[in-house]
Design an enzyme around this catalytic site. Structure first.
Site, PDB file in Angstrom:
ATOM      1  N   HIS A   1      70.023  56.419  -9.171  1.00  0.00           N
ATOM      2  CA  HIS A   1      68.673  56.041  -9.861  1.00  0.00           C
ATOM      3  C   HIS A   1      68.350  54.747  -9.199  1.00  0.00           C
ATOM      4  CE1 HIS A   1      70.152  58.833 -13.111  1.00  0.00           C
ATOM      5  NE2 HIS A   1      68.787  59.237 -13.058  1.00  0.00           N
TER       6      HIS A   1
ATOM      7  N   ASP B   1      68.119  66.456  -7.017  1.00  0.00           N
ATOM      8  CA  ASP B   1      67.797  65.742  -8.061  1.00  0.00           C
ATOM      9  C   ASP B   1      66.561  65.021  -8.154  1.00  0.00           C
ATOM     10  OD1 ASP B   1      68.373  64.364 -10.497  1.00  0.00           O
ATOM     11  OD2 ASP B   1      70.303  63.520  -9.812  1.00  0.00           O
TER      12      ASP B   1
END
Length: 215
Positions: free
Chosen positions: A127, A200
């Site tokens: 992330h 993702d």
């Protein structure tokens, strides 16, 4: 939906535990992290969770759940997956993944296995930046691939590919979701997955690739 020639996918992250979008609006009940269910070895409880999640998800008009997490945590310093994984034993994780897939899809919600080829060996969180796994192909086959293969055989219709890099397998620093080796040779050909493959979230920092200067 009425205007779409192809019905759209409307998805949500509903894993249970601390990644629960719909618990915040009371559409699904709060649950323990998935590792609690894996540690207990209660396959029926995981199937029941899947059907419960599906009821709440479908009741809001969604038809896709970005779950279950099929990662096996092999690095105790891993922060991205942690208790989201069912178990650090791939055989136990595989049994739980199968039940979650069945529970969701019996409730008419599409299941999505994530994060192929397995994000449990990394230490950095994709992330926030580049995340590297030094796992070899032999190690992946012996551990990480087991829950993914089980979920695919159980009928999961989507697989999400991670942004992590896998240099011992690909020979470079490409994120896995850009890698022909990972997506085609391993997921499509070796594991035999014929469904939809997605990345993702593309807002994650680990997705960024060095770009060539514009001419």
């Amino acid at each position: 939906r009425s205007y779409a020639k192809i019905p759209p996918f409307l998805g949500v992250d509903e894993e249970g535990g601390y990644v629960s979008r719909l618990n915040k609006i009371n559409a699904v009940p709060w649950t323990d992290p998935m590792e609690v269910y894996g540690d207990a070895g209660d396959e029926q409880a995981v199937y029941d969770l899947g059907t419960t999640f599906a009821e709440g998800i479908a009741g809001l008009g969604f038809n896709l759940d970005f779950a279950p997490v099929a990662d096996v945590v092999t690095n105790p310093n891993n922060t991205e997956i942690g208790s989201r994984s069912f178990n650090d034993d791939p055989e136990i994780a595989a049994k739980m993944v199968v039940q979650m897939v069945k529970g969701l899809q019996d409730g008419n919600v599409i299941a999505c296995l994530k994060h192929f080829p397995g994000h449990g060996s990394t230490s950095a969180d994709s992330h926030y930046g580049k995340s590297v796994s030094e796992r070899t192909l032999e190690e992946l086959r012996a551990t990480e691939f087991i829950p993914f293969r089980a979920g695919i055989e159980a009928g999961a219709e989507l697989v999400m590919v991670s942004h992590m890099t896998l240099p011992q397998v690909t020979g470079n620093d490409e994120p896995c979701d850009f890698s022909y080796t990972v997506v085609t040779e391993l997921l499509r050909e070796e594991l035999g997955f014929e469904g939809l493959i997605i990345t993702d979230a593309t807002t994650m920092a680990g997705f960024t690739l060095p770009m060539s200067p514009r001419s």
